[in-house]
Structures are given as C-alpha cells and as structure tokens.
Design a protein around this motif. Structure first.
Motif, mmCIF file in Angstrom:
data_model
loop_
_atom_site.group_PDB
_atom_site.id
_atom_site.type_symbol
_atom_site.label_atom_id
_atom_site.label_comp_id
_atom_site.label_asym_id
_atom_site.label_seq_id
_atom_site.Cartn_x
_atom_site.Cartn_y
_atom_site.Cartn_z
ATOM 1 N N GLU A 188 57.216 12.509 26.104
ATOM 2 C CA GLU A 188 56.252 11.433 25.876
ATOM 3 C C GLU A 188 56.664 10.533 24.709
ATOM 4 O O GLU A 188 55.940 9.607 24.362
ATOM 5 C CB GLU A 188 54.868 12.017 25.556
ATOM 6 N N SER A 189 57.811 10.806 24.125
ATOM 7 C CA SER A 189 58.204 10.135 22.883
ATOM 8 C C SER A 189 58.308 8.617 22.994
ATOM 9 O O SER A 189 58.146 7.915 21.995
ATOM 10 C CB SER A 189 59.524 10.697 22.355
ATOM 11 N N ASP A 190 58.560 8.108 24.203
ATOM 12 C CA ASP A 190 58.687 6.655 24.338
ATOM 13 C C ASP A 190 57.359 5.924 24.200
ATOM 14 O O ASP A 190 57.337 4.708 24.075
ATOM 15 C CB ASP A 190 59.389 6.280 25.649
ATOM 16 N N PHE A 191 56.236 6.647 24.195
ATOM 17 C CA PHE A 191 54.951 5.963 24.015
ATOM 18 C C PHE A 191 54.007 6.639 23.030
ATOM 19 O O PHE A 191 52.957 6.089 22.712
ATOM 20 C CB PHE A 191 54.224 5.781 25.359
ATOM 21 N N VAL A 192 54.358 7.797 22.503
ATOM 22 C CA VAL A 192 53.440 8.516 21.621
ATOM 23 C C VAL A 192 53.200 7.774 20.307
ATOM 24 O O VAL A 192 52.079 7.741 19.812
ATOM 25 C CB VAL A 192 53.924 9.968 21.370
ATOM 26 N N ASP A 193 54.226 7.164 19.743
ATOM 27 C CA ASP A 193 54.030 6.458 18.463
ATOM 28 C C ASP A 193 52.973 5.367 18.564
ATOM 29 O O ASP A 193 52.182 5.173 17.661
ATOM 30 C CB ASP A 193 55.344 5.864 17.960
ATOM 31 N N SER A 194 52.938 4.673 19.691
ATOM 32 C CA SER A 194 51.973 3.597 19.874
ATOM 33 C C SER A 194 50.726 4.059 20.627
ATOM 34 O O SER A 194 49.709 3.378 20.627
ATOM 35 C CB SER A 194 52.611 2.452 20.666
ATOM 36 N N LEU A 195 50.823 5.214 21.297
ATOM 37 C CA LEU A 195 49.748 5.745 22.154
ATOM 38 C C LEU A 195 49.335 4.719 23.218
ATOM 39 O O LEU A 195 48.180 4.623 23.587
ATOM 40 C CB LEU A 195 48.545 6.196 21.322
ATOM 41 N N ARG A 196 50.310 3.971 23.741
ATOM 42 C CA ARG A 196 49.994 2.986 24.776
ATOM 43 C C ARG A 196 49.649 3.654 26.100
ATOM 44 O O ARG A 196 48.958 3.070 26.921
ATOM 45 C CB ARG A 196 51.121 1.977 24.948
ATOM 46 N N CYS A 197 50.126 4.869 26.318
ATOM 47 C CA CYS A 197 49.756 5.655 27.506
ATOM 48 C C CYS A 197 48.931 6.853 27.056
ATOM 49 O O CYS A 197 48.947 7.227 25.886
ATOM 50 C CB CYS A 197 51.011 6.135 28.233
ATOM 51 N N ILE A 198 48.253 7.463 27.982
ATOM 52 C CA ILE A 198 47.412 8.613 27.663
ATOM 53 C C ILE A 198 48.297 9.859 27.613
ATOM 54 O O ILE A 198 48.866 10.252 28.637
ATOM 55 C CB ILE A 198 46.292 8.796 28.708
ATOM 56 N N PRO A 199 48.424 10.481 26.440
ATOM 57 C CA PRO A 199 49.281 11.663 26.347
ATOM 58 C C PRO A 199 48.666 12.880 27.054
ATOM 59 O O PRO A 199 47.455 12.929 27.304
ATOM 60 C CB PRO A 199 49.408 11.891 24.844
#
Length: 159
Positions: A15-26
């Motif tokens: 999930e690292s490609d979106f976790v920093d921004s939380l743009r997707c639901i982890p």
C-alpha cells in the motif's frame, strides 16, 4: 467478528504508493469498515481530511461498543461532507476467518502464477493478512497488489 484478538493498526508495504497521502482506503480501514458493516465509497473517503482518515485507521473497532462508535464516526464524517449516510453492507462473507484457503484466493494466485497457498500457510497468516488477500482477490480491487501481498506475506518469492 470479535472472536479474534483486536487488530493492530498497520499498513502494508504493498500500500506504500498511497499510504503517505491516504488517497485510497487502506486495508486496516477496510477491515474495520467490514467489521461494522459500513460501505464507504472512495468518493466519500476522498472528501475527508488527512487527520480524519488517520483517525479511521487508528480508531479501535473490536468490541461491540468500539464497533458501534466506529460506525457512528464514519456516518458522522460522511454526513459532514455529503449530507448522506453510507449504506450498510447487505451481507458479509468473512472468508478471511476460514481455516482453509478460500476459492477466490486460490483462483487469484493461479491467475497471477503465484504459488499455491497451503491451509497451513493460510492459518499462519494473521487476520489482517488473510483479509487483505481475500479483498485483493475480489473484483473491483487493483489486481497488481495481489502478487505484491503474496511476496510481502512470505508466500512467494515472486509472482
């Protein structure tokens, strides 16, 4: 779903490609949403600010009271931004609690030329890892993360 121990808040490497921004639901939030049977749309998630998204990842959702409070918080957030409340999941197939590898996970592994997961390997995974593999096996989820999860969970060297 409270027969298992409480789930620690954590994010997966896949999930690292979106976790920093939380743009997707982890996955940790997806797990908690399924636990309280709330269907949160990505469009609604996108309206939340970073702190609200982080709160949803961190907020406990294990005991009956926590599950109720979590659902209420999600409803409050969606209402705040959309003046609607999210729908409830009509049915829930918690395949991640099975003691055998669900067919959808076996099929997705085959589709990606990943190794067959044994029942013993499945049981050795923690609940959140099994949940992630089930979710990544279902339609509507980005398929490229399935083989990445297999490698991360030690089930494959590469797929």
């Amino acid at each position: 779903m409270t027969s298992e121990p409480a789930i620690e808040t954590r994010f997966f490497a896949f999930e690292s490609d979106f976790v920093d921004s939380l743009r997707c639901i982890p996955m940790i939030v997806r797990y908690k949403l399924d636990t309280c049977r709330v269907k949160l749309q990505l469009a609604d998630w996108a309206k939340f600010n970073y702190q609200e998204k982080d709160d949803l990842a961190e907020h406990p959702c294990h005991s009956a009271a926590e599950i109720e409070a979590y659902a209420a918080y999600v409803n409050e957030l969606v209402w705040k931004y959309t003046n609607t409340v999210p729908s409830l999941l009509k049915s829930l197939d918690p395949a991640w609690v099975y003691t055998y590898v669900p067919a959808e996970v076996r099929e997705k592994a085959q589709e990606w030329n990943c190794p067959v997961i044994s029942a013993n390997q499945w049981i050795q995974l923690d609940v959140l890892e099994r949940f992630a593999l089930v979710k990544l096996s279902r339609s509507g989820h980005e398929g490229r993360n399935f083989p990445r999860a297999m490698v991360e969970f030690g089930l494959a060297v590469a797929c």
